[in-house]
Write a protein that holds these residues in place. Structure first.
Motif, PDB file in Angstrom:
ATOM      1  N   ARG A   1       0.837  -1.207   0.000  1.00 55.47           N
ATOM      2  CA  ARG A   1       0.000   0.000   0.000  1.00 55.47           C
ATOM      3  C   ARG A   1       0.869   1.254   0.000  1.00 55.47           C
ATOM      4  O   ARG A   1       0.588   2.226  -0.708  1.00 55.47           O
ATOM      5  CB  ARG A   1      -0.935  -0.020   1.214  1.00 55.47           C
ATOM      6  CG  ARG A   1      -1.797   1.212   1.356  1.00 55.47           C
ATOM      7  CD  ARG A   1      -2.793   1.341   0.232  1.00 55.47           C
ATOM      8  NE  ARG A   1      -3.579   2.560   0.424  1.00 55.47           N
ATOM      9  CZ  ARG A   1      -4.170   3.212  -0.532  1.00 55.47           C
ATOM     10  NH1 ARG A   1      -4.111   2.770  -1.774  1.00 55.47           N
ATOM     11  NH2 ARG A   1      -4.849   4.304  -0.284  1.00 55.47           N
ATOM     12  N   ALA A   2       1.942   1.236   0.786  1.00 56.26           N
ATOM     13  CA  ALA A   2       2.841   2.392   0.842  1.00 56.26           C
ATOM     14  C   ALA A   2       3.480   2.639  -0.527  1.00 56.26           C
ATOM     15  O   ALA A   2       3.596   3.789  -0.968  1.00 56.26           O
ATOM     16  CB  ALA A   2       3.920   2.180   1.905  1.00 56.26           C
ATOM     17  N   ARG A   3       3.882   1.596  -1.202  1.00 57.48           N
ATOM     18  CA  ARG A   3       4.494   1.757  -2.535  1.00 57.48           C
ATOM     19  C   ARG A   3       3.493   2.330  -3.530  1.00 57.48           C
ATOM     20  O   ARG A   3       3.846   3.175  -4.367  1.00 57.48           O
ATOM     21  CB  ARG A   3       5.030   0.413  -3.037  1.00 57.48           C
ATOM     22  CG  ARG A   3       6.285   0.000  -2.315  1.00 57.48           C
ATOM     23  CD  ARG A   3       6.826  -1.298  -2.833  1.00 57.48           C
ATOM     24  NE  ARG A   3       8.042  -1.659  -2.115  1.00 57.48           N
ATOM     25  CZ  ARG A   3       8.485  -2.889  -1.992  1.00 57.48           C
ATOM     26  NH1 ARG A   3       7.832  -3.899  -2.551  1.00 57.48           N
ATOM     27  NH2 ARG A   3       9.589  -3.135  -1.324  1.00 57.48           N
TER      28      ARG A   3
ATOM     29  N   GLU B   1       3.149   5.996  -2.750  1.00 61.19           N
ATOM     30  CA  GLU B   1       4.353   6.727  -3.153  1.00 61.19           C
ATOM     31  C   GLU B   1       4.336   7.043  -4.644  1.00 61.19           C
ATOM     32  O   GLU B   1       4.860   8.074  -5.072  1.00 61.19           O
ATOM     33  CB  GLU B   1       5.606   5.925  -2.794  1.00 61.19           C
ATOM     34  CG  GLU B   1       5.914   5.929  -1.308  1.00 61.19           C
ATOM     35  CD  GLU B   1       7.025   4.968  -0.934  1.00 61.19           C
ATOM     36  OE1 GLU B   1       7.463   4.151  -1.788  1.00 61.19           O
ATOM     37  OE2 GLU B   1       7.454   5.012   0.231  1.00 61.19           O
TER      38      GLU B   1
ATOM     39  N   GLU C   1      -1.755   9.187   5.150  1.00 65.51           N
ATOM     40  CA  GLU C   1      -1.775   7.725   5.109  1.00 65.51           C
ATOM     41  C   GLU C   1      -0.363   7.142   5.064  1.00 65.51           C
ATOM     42  O   GLU C   1      -0.088   6.111   5.674  1.00 65.51           O
ATOM     43  CB  GLU C   1      -2.601   7.217   3.929  1.00 65.51           C
ATOM     44  CG  GLU C   1      -2.861   5.722   4.028  1.00 65.51           C
ATOM     45  CD  GLU C   1      -3.836   5.195   2.990  1.00 65.51           C
ATOM     46  OE1 GLU C   1      -3.908   3.959   2.871  1.00 65.51           O
ATOM     47  OE2 GLU C   1      -4.515   5.992   2.316  1.00 65.51           O
ATOM     48  N   LEU C   2       0.545   7.807   4.353  1.00 62.32           N
ATOM     49  CA  LEU C   2       1.932   7.332   4.313  1.00 62.32           C
ATOM     50  C   LEU C   2       2.583   7.379   5.705  1.00 62.32           C
ATOM     51  O   LEU C   2       3.317   6.470   6.083  1.00 62.32           O
ATOM     52  CB  LEU C   2       2.765   8.135   3.317  1.00 62.32           C
ATOM     53  CG  LEU C   2       2.569   7.759   1.844  1.00 62.32           C
ATOM     54  CD1 LEU C   2       3.197   8.808   0.936  1.00 62.32           C
ATOM     55  CD2 LEU C   2       3.134   6.377   1.575  1.00 62.32           C
TER      56      LEU C   2
ATOM     57  N   LEU D   1       1.099   4.474   7.551  1.00 55.97           N
ATOM     58  CA  LEU D   1       1.681   3.220   7.074  1.00 55.97           C
ATOM     59  C   LEU D   1       3.097   3.034   7.596  1.00 55.97           C
ATOM     60  O   LEU D   1       3.494   1.914   7.956  1.00 55.97           O
ATOM     61  CB  LEU D   1       1.670   3.176   5.541  1.00 55.97           C
ATOM     62  CG  LEU D   1       0.285   3.042   4.901  1.00 55.97           C
ATOM     63  CD1 LEU D   1       0.380   3.259   3.398  1.00 55.97           C
ATOM     64  CD2 LEU D   1      -0.345   1.696   5.223  1.00 55.97           C
ATOM     65  N   ASN D   2       3.854   4.123   7.659  1.00 54.92           N
ATOM     66  CA  ASN D   2       5.205   4.043   8.208  1.00 54.92           C
ATOM     67  C   ASN D   2       5.165   3.613   9.677  1.00 54.92           C
ATOM     68  O   ASN D   2       5.963   2.776  10.112  1.00 54.92           O
ATOM     69  CB  ASN D   2       5.911   5.393   8.061  1.00 54.92           C
ATOM     70  CG  ASN D   2       7.357   5.304   8.443  1.00 54.92           C
ATOM     71  OD1 ASN D   2       8.101   4.467   7.942  1.00 54.92           O
ATOM     72  ND2 ASN D   2       7.764   6.161   9.366  1.00 54.92           N
TER      73      ASN D   2
END
Length: 152
Positions: free
Chosen positions: A44-46, A49, A66-67, A70-71
């Motif tokens: 999801r993070a990718r 991005e 959201e990033l 997610l981190n």
């Protein structure tokens, strides 16, 4: 007669070691779930991005929020995985100590108990962290419902 007694001793030690082996099976299943969860968060993070640079201001803020979430989730799942693997190592140590104690006639019952307590403590902490990560994931889902608008 001595060899027969040694075989019996080994058989009994193996019986004592079976319970921790079942525990290792459960830990392995939990580890698989955690690793799968981590993989989904990373995917999801990718995706975000890639979308972030081309987004508009409102979407950009949402992606950045959201990033960050997610981190944080990745950090928590990684810590949980570390603790559950450490728990598995401690359980393996318990099995090894059982054999060493029995075959060497050492009286290290307290050490075995302490290592087992450590293993359970690590497992509890790993599950607690995993629970926190699940709650964070649910928070992200609830927030995205806000984008759907109000119900009529």
């Amino acid at each position: 007669m001595t060899e027969a007694a040694a075989v019996t001793t080994i058989a009994q030690t193996i019986q004592f070691a079976v319970a921790p082996v079942f525990l290792l099976t459960g830990i392995g299943a939990l580890l698989n779930v955690m690793a799968s969860r981590l993989a989904r968060v990373v995917d999801r993070a990718r995706t975000l991005e890639l979308l972030h640079p081309e987004s508009t201001d409102s979407a950009r803020e949402r992606y950045e929020w959201e990033l960050r979430l997610l981190n944080r989730r990745m950090t928590i799942v990684n810590a949980s995985i570390f603790m559950i693997v450490a728990s598995a190592v401690a359980v393996c140590s318990v099995v090894g100590l059982l054999f060493v104690a029995e075959l060497g006639h050492f009286h290290i019952g307290n050490a075995v108990a302490i290592v087992f307590i450590i293993a359970m403590g690590l497992l509890v902490m790993a599950l607690f962290l995993f629970l926190i990560e699940i709650r964070l994931g649910l928070h992200a889902i609830r927030t995205s419902r806000d984008l759907l608008g109000k119900r009529k």
